[in-house]
Scaffold this active site. Structure first.
Site, short mmCIF file in Angstrom:
data_model
loop_
_atom_site.label_atom_id
_atom_site.label_comp_id
_atom_site.label_asym_id
_atom_site.label_seq_id
_atom_site.Cartn_x
_atom_site.Cartn_y
_atom_site.Cartn_z
N ASP A 69 0.73 -1.27 -0.09
CA ASP A 69 -0.08 0.14 0.02
C ASP A 69 0.89 1.22 -0.22
O ASP A 69 2.00 1.23 0.42
CB ASP A 69 -0.94 0.01 1.42
CG ASP A 69 -2.16 -0.95 1.19
OD1 ASP A 69 -2.01 -1.94 0.39
OD2 ASP A 69 -2.91 -0.82 2.15
N HIS A 215 3.56 -2.47 2.93
CA HIS A 215 3.77 -1.14 2.37
C HIS A 215 4.96 -0.96 1.80
O HIS A 215 6.08 -1.45 1.95
CB HIS A 215 3.61 -0.13 3.70
CG HIS A 215 2.46 -0.19 4.37
ND1 HIS A 215 2.12 -1.01 5.36
CD2 HIS A 215 1.21 0.69 4.12
CE1 HIS A 215 1.10 -0.74 5.98
NE2 HIS A 215 0.41 0.07 5.16
ZN LIG Z 1 -2.60 3.33 3.41
#
Ligand SMILES: [Zn+2]
Length: 257
Positions: A69, A215
């Site tokens: 992400d 991430h």
């Molecule tokens: Zn996020």
């Protein structure tokens, strides 16, 4: 006459009961000024009338979807893509529209080929606090930026922090999205001082149909994942798992009853 009489009695009774009593239901029970907003009516009835919201896929096949992400960002996105290329593993990237607009060079030229891209909103604000128009704008702007930069339209979205409201679902339905959460989060904080331990932990925790959250930008503790990414992929494969994109994982789901 009888019907009228009943109506008059009923109306009087309601009037008496309501006098001085707390109002239980009203048009604005939600604290709009405090940040919440009602979902609102959809403008057009969609073909589906519902939104699929998935956090794992119930399958016995050893499939797992790795997701990243908040990119693209110059700090780690190129490193993540290079590592995935080296180990020949597909992943799914939930992109922030503003980041993509700021760093299109990190995404252009086929860098995401073989991977799936999803919508992670335009600004990464809290969709749970937005009305339908705001939620729609957040998703539409990101959607359009992905189409413009990558030349393909995402089919999935992930709300920042997994926060969402009814307005989120209606806006997602308008774009034909499935909403994707996760079933396993990279436990970076626990492995800052034992980086390679994250490989064993990830392999230990994984289950068939898992969607793993990571991430490709952010605070430095997340580097534990980035630095061990090849090891994580190899470890999952050694345990018999095949890495797939989220849409490939969804396609493996048993047909709904
Ligand atoms: Zn996020």
């Amino acid at each position: 006459m009888i019907a009228g009489g009943v109506g008059a009695v009923g109306g009087a009774a309601v009037g008496v009961a309501a006098e001085g009593a707390p109002k239980l239901f009203g048009p604005h029970r939600l604290p709009i000024d405090g940040g919440y907003a009602p979902a609102g009516n959809p403008d057009v009835y969609s073909a589906r009338g519902s939104v699929r919201c998935v956090y794992h896929v119930p399958t016995t096949e050893k499939l797992v979807a790795l997701t990243f992400d908040d990119g693209p960002m110059p700090d780690w996105t190129p490193r993540v893509l290079a590592t995935l290329r080296e180990v020949d593993a597909p992943a799914t990237f939930f992109l922030i529209g503003e980041h993509l607009r700021a760093y299109p060079q990190l995404a252009k030229g086929g860098l995401y080929d073989g991977h799936e891209v999803g919508n992670h909103t335009w600004t990464h604000d809290d969709l749970a606090m937005m009305d339908r128009d705001a939620a729609r704008t957040e998703m539409r702007r990101c959607h359009d930026q992905i189409v413009q930069t990558l030349g393909r339209a995402p089919k999935i979205m992930r709300p920042p922090w997994g926060h969402m409201a009814g307005s989120t679902l209606i806006a997602a339905d308008e774009l034909g999205y499935d909403v994707i959460l996760w079933s396993q989060r990279m436990p970076e904080n626990e492995y800052v001082h034992n980086p390679s331990g994250i490989v064993d932990r990830t392999v230990r925790d994984v289950r068939p149909g898992a969607i793993i959250l990571a991430h490709d930008t952010g605070p430095s503790d997340r580097l534990v994942t980035i630095a061990n990414l090849a090891g994580i992929v190899n470890g999952l494969r050694a345990a018999g798992y095949k890495l797939v994109t989220v849409s490939q994982l969804l396609a493996s789901a048993p047909a709904p009853v």
